[in-house]
Design a protein around this motif. Sequence first.
Motif, PDB file in Angstrom:
ATOM      1  N   LEU B 117       8.237  -8.222  -2.378  1.00  0.00           N
ATOM      2  CA  LEU B 117       7.064  -7.522  -2.919  1.00  0.00           C
ATOM      3  C   LEU B 117       5.771  -8.027  -2.290  1.00  0.00           C
ATOM      4  N   THR B 402       4.073  -1.412   1.320  1.00  0.00           N
ATOM      5  CA  THR B 402       5.393  -0.970   1.790  1.00  0.00           C
ATOM      6  C   THR B 402       5.961  -2.024   2.728  1.00  0.00           C
ATOM      7  N   VAL B 411      10.589  -2.038   0.061  1.00  0.00           N
ATOM      8  CA  VAL B 411       9.515  -1.881  -0.919  1.00  0.00           C
ATOM      9  C   VAL B 411       8.726  -0.639  -0.515  1.00  0.00           C
ATOM     10  N   ARG B 412       8.510   0.256  -1.478  1.00  0.00           N
ATOM     11  CA  ARG B 412       7.708   1.449  -1.191  1.00  0.00           C
ATOM     12  C   ARG B 412       6.712   1.624  -2.337  1.00  0.00           C
ATOM     13  N   ASP B 413       5.438   1.797  -1.980  1.00  0.00           N
ATOM     14  CA  ASP B 413       4.384   1.945  -2.991  1.00  0.00           C
ATOM     15  C   ASP B 413       4.481   0.844  -4.043  1.00  0.00           C
ATOM     16  N   ARG B 414       4.664  -0.359  -3.570  1.00  0.00           N
ATOM     17  CA  ARG B 414       4.705  -1.586  -4.398  1.00  0.00           C
ATOM     18  C   ARG B 414       5.943  -1.654  -5.310  1.00  0.00           C
ATOM     19  N   GLN B 415       6.911  -0.781  -5.109  1.00  0.00           N
ATOM     20  CA  GLN B 415       8.135  -0.821  -5.920  1.00  0.00           C
ATOM     21  C   GLN B 415       9.297  -1.341  -5.081  1.00  0.00           C
ATOM     22  N   LEU B 417      12.902  -1.410  -3.993  1.00  0.00           N
ATOM     23  CA  LEU B 417      13.921  -0.347  -4.009  1.00  0.00           C
ATOM     24  C   LEU B 417      15.340  -0.885  -4.093  1.00  0.00           C
ATOM     25  N   ASP B 420      16.666  -3.994  -9.284  1.00  0.00           N
ATOM     26  CA  ASP B 420      15.873  -3.622 -10.462  1.00  0.00           C
ATOM     27  C   ASP B 420      14.998  -4.826 -10.823  1.00  0.00           C
ATOM     28  N   ARG B 421      13.744  -4.747 -10.476  1.00  0.00           N
ATOM     29  CA  ARG B 421      12.820  -5.856 -10.650  1.00  0.00           C
ATOM     30  C   ARG B 421      12.860  -6.421 -12.074  1.00  0.00           C
ATOM     31  N   ASP B 422      12.802  -5.547 -13.048  1.00  0.00           N
ATOM     32  CA  ASP B 422      12.745  -6.012 -14.437  1.00  0.00           C
ATOM     33  C   ASP B 422      14.034  -6.722 -14.842  1.00  0.00           C
TER      34      ASP B 422
END
Lengths: 449, 449
Positions: B117, B402, B411-415, B417, B420-422
Amino acid sequence: MTRMLIRNVSVLVVPEHGDCRVDQAQDIHITNDQITAITPTGVGEVGEREVIDGTGLVAVAGLVNSHTHSPMVMMRGAAEDLSIEDWFNRRIWPMEVNLTPERVRVGARLACAEMLLAGVTTFVDHYFHAEQIAAAAIESGIRADLAPTFFSSTGHSTAGQDVIGAAFDVTRELSRVHPRISASLGPHATYTVTDDDLRRTADFARDEGFRIHLHAAETDDQTQASLDRHGVTPIQVLERTGVLDAGALIAHGCGIRESDLAILERYADRTTVASCPKVYLKLAMGEVTPIKGLRSAGVRVGIGTDGAAVHNTLDVWEAIRMVALTQKQREHDAEWMTLSDTLRLATRGSAAAAGLADSIGVLEPGRQADIALVDLNGPHNQPLHDPRAALVYSVRASDVVTVLVAGQVVVRDRQLLTMDRDEVVAEARELAHTLVDLSQGGAVQHYAP
Amino acid sequence: MTRMLIRNVSVLVVPEHGDCRVDQAQDIHITNDQITAITPTGVGEVGEREVIDGTGLVAVAGLVNSHTHSPMVMMRGAAEDLSIEDWFNRRIWPMEVNLTPERVRVGARLACAEMLLAGVTTFVDHYFHAEQIAAAAIESGIRADLAPTFFSSTGHSTAGQDVIGAAFDVTRELSRVHPRISASLGPHATYTVTDDDLRRTADFARDEGFRIHLHAAETDDQTQASLDRHGVTPIQVLERTGVLDAGALIAHGCGIRESDLAILERYADRTTVASCPKVYLKLAMGEVTPIKGLRSAGVRVGIGTDGAAVHNTLDVWEAIRMVALTQKQREHDAEWMTLSDTLRLATRGSAAAAGLADSIGVLEPGRQADIALVDLNGPHNQPLHDPRAALVYSVRASDVVTVLVAGQVVVRDRQLLTMDRDEVVAEARELAHTLVDLSQGGAVQHYAP
């Protein structure tokens, strides 16, 4: 009457002495601009009031940037890899020939946006065209203490003008302009303002009840130069001119000698020092603020960024971390400048440096509702064995979610509510080249301490 | 065959010598895991390929964390304000009694999430249960060089077990497991591994073509202790045991003496040093890595975070900034460790420290498509007089938008991929208490260099 509740939030508690702690599951009750109570969640009457859900967040007293020159964000990144002499004489002071009220206002707006989004709710400023900075601060919702900068002589012709008297007038006017704005007197430094002018400043300060915010003993080289030329240290200059007696916020003080501490101790009740260590490393100044000695002398210390023309950010979280790291380094003692002591400097210390020791810096009833809600749930802060460690060593400015100043929500869900962030940035970007243009020649001052 | 285009992006160009620059309006062409061309926007055939819009973003070579112990994120914030002796002997080594394969895997997953990230696409690791770290790295999409840590003796009974041989086997296995995983040999340090075992390691390294990643001369105190006890510096130990001849990545090296530089110069083609200065300040180690001397000796230097049990983050941007600041401070020279030199250490230097000097660290055709796209449009980076200054002194990890590793968008748009981060955070949080439990007694090692 506006009533608000921050519900079910963790609260950083910073006592005057001893360990900080984080209390879980608290409600912060706010009426108008003040905190009225902090209770366990669900205790106490809620009544009709706006509720902010603090679940999963930590509430800290809004950060204080205890020494900066906010409009210098306009020169961010324009003076890199330079000695302190070249930084002043080849970049900054020639660039400041380009200052206009509009450019200062545009810079200050950008600075306020950057600070509020990072949870900085008060800044202690020292710059030219301070009335423009006040306008930007008022618009943005931030709190500020503003010192209009003056030199005894400048590169501009000032024949027939009482530049210093005019600066005093601005201080007086700004002190009455808005509840969130206070003002101080702003002689630049002991090496750019004469003893006579410092005396005049001290007299005015005592007469009208202002503090004096100035640079002094920034490096040990400056202290040595002062001793060589005048036979006294910069701190001795501050004493003999009455500045210490009037009450001073001293920026940096890295060149404060052991012998100066006894002097400062006599004025400890009205003296504060702001430490901005990223700058000391970047300019290779050789020393950092002697916080241990200042503490022994009873002098309160705050944390600041200095201007972004050298610090590159107005990120007080970064400044806090740098204080902890550089103090451990300076004292060769990893057990010194603990988490609790660092957080105490950042809150109570910086509030004192802002001249607001009794109204901000601590979350408790009767204080101003200046609050940052911080999300420590990101992967870079987890697991959270100690939230105090996260606040000093792993938090990012981007973890700040919601910010209140004087009970007003100015940032919500990372969005600035008081100004159009994109418009503020675009305006600054458009004018930026005018600030760094060196084609005019000249300089507002020459660095030769 | 996968083809991709990053369109209309600014590109940080880091030459081997001289100034870095940022080229505007470029297209980065990618086929499978490699960059095939970088052209002005619109030049060159696009054909059928996925397009990532780079408008307003800066592409930098994915960052490399050139020395870390990734699973130690599980101890983040659990060992604060301690001397280096107490940090090891009262916290970390007693805590490491609690290591299990599962806990290491959970920690490594969290570390991979944090790093990706933040735009970190490669990490150079040194830890126990390295096969678990490999699994996490493979799952997350990150690139890693893994050294299974071993001591000559441990607090555990190892009677009849060839702990070192087992560690060698893991290195051999990991080197074949996945294209993104490489492996090194991981003796802990010159003060925890005997000369005989270092010789055995060097022999194995030469026979099978591995590098040796270890701690040496971490502080000047260690160097002095080595001289007092053995009559030689840690660097001399590395030479006489054949470690330097085999090729070494030396972590820290703050205690490298002037006299050691002539030795290192003889092995400069296969020696690298990783500098992690936040740690040196936090543990009050007294020195930072002597990068100027190492550079004169031709030794390449990379930048790392060390483990989060002391660095508190795996944020390589923070580490880069600390290198620039502490090097200027160390040399009393604000003109040293320029923006360009700092960015060169962070890219080419760290790639060399990872053993991947020819395949990562630079954006150019033929290199791996490890790329971070950074948004410098936030108020804290604007106006942007010099994007290089922003990348060193004002960027935040949260500005990374990204991230690609080996041509895969991770990572795309700060997510994130790939995981599952959480879920990754929740799993780490659940197990965290088991890592810091000191009730077991014992320790994996004792610090007495």
